[in-house]
Design a protein around this motif. Structure first.
Motif, PDB file in Angstrom:
ATOM      1  N   TYR A  65       7.269 -47.861   5.943  1.00 59.18           N
ATOM      2  CA  TYR A  65       6.026 -48.299   6.049  1.00 59.18           C
ATOM      3  C   TYR A  65       5.587 -49.287   7.282  1.00 59.18           C
ATOM      4  O   TYR A  65       4.783 -49.099   7.935  1.00 59.18           O
ATOM      5  CB  TYR A  65       5.114 -48.774   4.891  1.00 59.18           C
ATOM      6  N   ALA A  72       2.514 -47.044  15.116  1.00 62.96           N
ATOM      7  CA  ALA A  72       1.138 -46.630  15.234  1.00 62.96           C
ATOM      8  C   ALA A  72       0.288 -47.895  15.890  1.00 62.96           C
ATOM      9  O   ALA A  72      -0.376 -47.504  16.954  1.00 62.96           O
ATOM     10  CB  ALA A  72       0.527 -46.711  13.808  1.00 62.96           C
ATOM     11  N   THR A 354      -3.248 -52.467   3.217  1.00 64.74           N
ATOM     12  CA  THR A 354      -3.731 -51.280   3.767  1.00 64.74           C
ATOM     13  C   THR A 354      -3.085 -49.985   2.971  1.00 64.74           C
ATOM     14  O   THR A 354      -3.802 -48.764   2.810  1.00 64.74           O
ATOM     15  CB  THR A 354      -3.122 -51.099   5.323  1.00 64.74           C
ATOM     16  N   PHE A 358      -5.790 -47.247   1.654  1.00 67.76           N
ATOM     17  CA  PHE A 358      -5.564 -45.981   2.209  1.00 67.76           C
ATOM     18  C   PHE A 358      -4.670 -45.256   1.848  1.00 67.76           C
ATOM     19  O   PHE A 358      -4.370 -44.283   2.501  1.00 67.76           O
ATOM     20  CB  PHE A 358      -6.045 -45.888   3.530  1.00 67.76           C
ATOM     21  N   SER A 359      -3.648 -45.514   1.025  1.00 67.40           N
ATOM     22  CA  SER A 359      -2.241 -44.942   0.762  1.00 67.40           C
ATOM     23  C   SER A 359      -1.560 -44.753   2.047  1.00 67.40           C
ATOM     24  O   SER A 359      -1.287 -45.582   2.954  1.00 67.40           O
ATOM     25  CB  SER A 359      -2.697 -43.755  -0.025  1.00 67.40           C
ATOM     26  N   TYR A 360      -1.068 -43.610   2.243  1.00 68.89           N
ATOM     27  CA  TYR A 360      -0.178 -43.522   3.509  1.00 68.89           C
ATOM     28  C   TYR A 360      -0.775 -43.371   4.604  1.00 68.89           C
ATOM     29  O   TYR A 360      -0.324 -43.568   5.784  1.00 68.89           O
ATOM     30  CB  TYR A 360       0.511 -41.889   3.224  1.00 68.89           C
ATOM     31  N   PHE A 361      -2.294 -43.266   4.552  1.00 70.53           N
ATOM     32  CA  PHE A 361      -2.956 -43.197   6.036  1.00 70.53           C
ATOM     33  C   PHE A 361      -3.308 -44.486   6.333  1.00 70.53           C
ATOM     34  O   PHE A 361      -4.010 -45.009   7.240  1.00 70.53           O
ATOM     35  CB  PHE A 361      -4.378 -42.726   5.739  1.00 70.53           C
ATOM     36  N   GLY A 362      -2.732 -45.567   5.469  1.00 71.30           N
ATOM     37  CA  GLY A 362      -3.084 -47.298   5.879  1.00 71.30           C
ATOM     38  C   GLY A 362      -2.615 -47.446   7.291  1.00 71.30           C
ATOM     39  O   GLY A 362      -3.003 -48.549   7.906  1.00 71.30           O
ATOM     40  N   LEU A 364      -2.764 -46.155   9.913  1.00 74.56           N
ATOM     41  CA  LEU A 364      -3.850 -45.849  10.960  1.00 74.56           C
ATOM     42  C   LEU A 364      -4.855 -47.126  11.218  1.00 74.56           C
ATOM     43  O   LEU A 364      -5.329 -47.184  12.185  1.00 74.56           O
ATOM     44  CB  LEU A 364      -4.716 -44.675  10.493  1.00 74.56           C
TER      45      LEU A 364
END
Length: 455
Positions: A65, A72, A354, A358-362, A364
């Motif tokens: 992560y 990102a 994060t 927002f789980s895995y979309f954190g 972003l």
């Protein structure tokens, strides 16, 4: 070494090496964050992987992560800084590195009304910051950890005004060479030193160096020597880990920050590959472990609570009213034993908040932060005063999105914009490179008078 940790180390090393090889990129946010990874997070990751806290705390997902967050951030920065979104910024005339501080002769451009407004703003911000830093130095925050409340939060917020004043003074002095900006800069530095007191605060040291070095970097198109970059990075890495030893040295009355480094106090117990513990990453790994186990994505609960914590004064509106505004966390706290990890001052990191939000979309969230800084970088290189100002005062705060929480960084933006935007946006766009104007005026003065039109 696991594959996840190797990927994290390789990504950070490649990104930081890019900044060193292309030294003009050394102050870009992805390069600075890659350095933070190498200096602060990787030693903890090496310690965490040794299963000091038991094999049940698998940190491999955390490492993946963290890698995704760094990628990102870099992608978001590239999208906006390269002009893929919004187009390229108007480029200024290239200047030579370290133009002379003063031009010969008595020719000088007068201070225009926009500079006068910025000067007045710098003085007011300095006064506010000086008082706030003095009050903060007299406030005991050692037991508050990362949950500053009440008057400590107020003084900390207002104390940031010192750095806003320093950034204005440093940028304008670099552009114009006027002594008044040098005086304001020295006064703001004295206010920062008052804020140190007996507590050596890493963020204050880092922000001061970023503003002073960044002003020279942007205005003079300066490329710092790589030897100096490595030296500063090494000293910064040591201070990141051993700031407690330096703070204790000063509080015992044995000397100052400078004398502590001269006597080698921070180096006595420092070891990159044998970190004593991994408090931040341990808590982050634990948070993410429970979030995945319970399959919970809370949304912006952390951000909302941080906004309430910062901007709703309990002493004015009442503690009950403030508590009623706070949102409850969906992530169950039962069984989340932090006692073996948590000590005052230890944070959960931005990776934790994060992912919990927002789980895995954190990841972003870090991409959006990268886009913001890429946009500022593009305009800062083009010579825009406002972009240079915001890039420098926000760069150190952006690191908080990684070391503490993204909510802490985002919730601080309203205060920064409210204090600075009214005059920076209006007047900062009107301040040009006065040194260039003075040079052109001097060259015109030396030119022989015209003798009439040619036939």
């Amino acid at each position: 070494m696991s594959f996840a940790l190797f990927l994290l180390l390789a990504t950070a090393l490649v990104m930081f090496s890019f900044g060193v090889l292309r030294i003009r990129k050394i102050l870009t946010l992805p390069v600075v964050v890659a350095y933070l990874y190498l200096a602060f997070f990787v030693p903890q990751a090496l310690h965490l992987e040794r299963d000091v806290y038991g094999p049940w705390l698998n940190a491999d997902f955390l490492f993946l992560y963290m890698t995704a967050a760094l990628i990102a951030l870099a992608l978001g920065f590239y999208v906006t800084s390269s002009g893929l979104l919004g187009g390229p910024a108007e480029q200024r005339r290239k200047t030579t590195a370290f133009e002379r501080w003063r031009l010969p002769g008595n020719v000088s451009a007068p201070m225009n009304k926009y500079e006068q407004k910025l000067l007045a703003g710098a003085i007011v911000l300095w006064l506010i910051g000086a008082v706030a830093n003095y009050q903060l130095s007299a406030t005991d925050t050692s037991e508050l950890g990362n949950m500053w409340t009440g008057v400590a939060t107020l003084w900390f917020l207002l104390g940031q005004s010192t750095f806003f004043s320093l950034a204005i003074a440093a940028l304008l002095y670099a552009r114009t060479g006027r002594k008044v900006y040098l005086i304001i800069g020295l006064l703001t530095l004295s206010a920062v030193l008052i804020g140190f007191g007996g507590n050596v605060k890493r963020h204050m040291i880092a922000e001061t160096l970023i503003i002073l070095g960044g002003s020279i970097f942007f205005v003079f198109n300066w490329r710092p020597p790589r030897v100096a970059v490595f030296a500063i990075c090494f000293l910064g890495m040591v201070l990141l880990h051993q700031v407690g030893d330096v703070r204790a040295y000063i509080q015992r009355g044995e000397g100052t920050v400078v004398s502590a480094f001269v006597e080698g106090v921070p180096f006595e117990r420092f070891s990159y590959f044998q970190a004593d513990d991994a408090p931040e990453l341990s808590i982050a790994a634990l948070d993410i472990h429970y979030a995945r186990e319970q399959d919970v994505a809370e949304g912006p609960v952390e951000l909302w609570n941080d906004l309430v914590l910062r901007y709703v004064p309990a002493f004015a509106l009442g503690r009950d009213f403030k508590d009623s505004l706070m949102m409850e966390h969906e992530l169950a706290q039962e069984g989340m034993d932090y006692e073996m990890y948590a000590t005052p001052g230890i944070t959960h990191t931005g990776f934790s908040d994060t992912f919990r939000s927002f789980s895995y979309f954190g990841v972003l969230v870090f991409g959006l932060i990268g886009m913001l800084f890429g946009w500022l970088w593009k305009h800062a290189l083009a010579g825009a005063f406002w972009a240079q100002f915001y890039y420098l005062i926000l760069l150190n705060d952006a690191l908080v999105a990684f070391t503490q929480s993204s909510a802490r960084f985002l919730s601080g933006l309203p205060f920064i914009l409210a204090v600075t935007l009214p005059f920076i946006w209006r007047f900062g766009q009107k301040v040009y490179h006065t040194r260039q104007a003075r040079r052109r005026a001097h060259e015109t003065a030396d030119r022989p008078p015209a003798t009439g039109r040619p036939a």
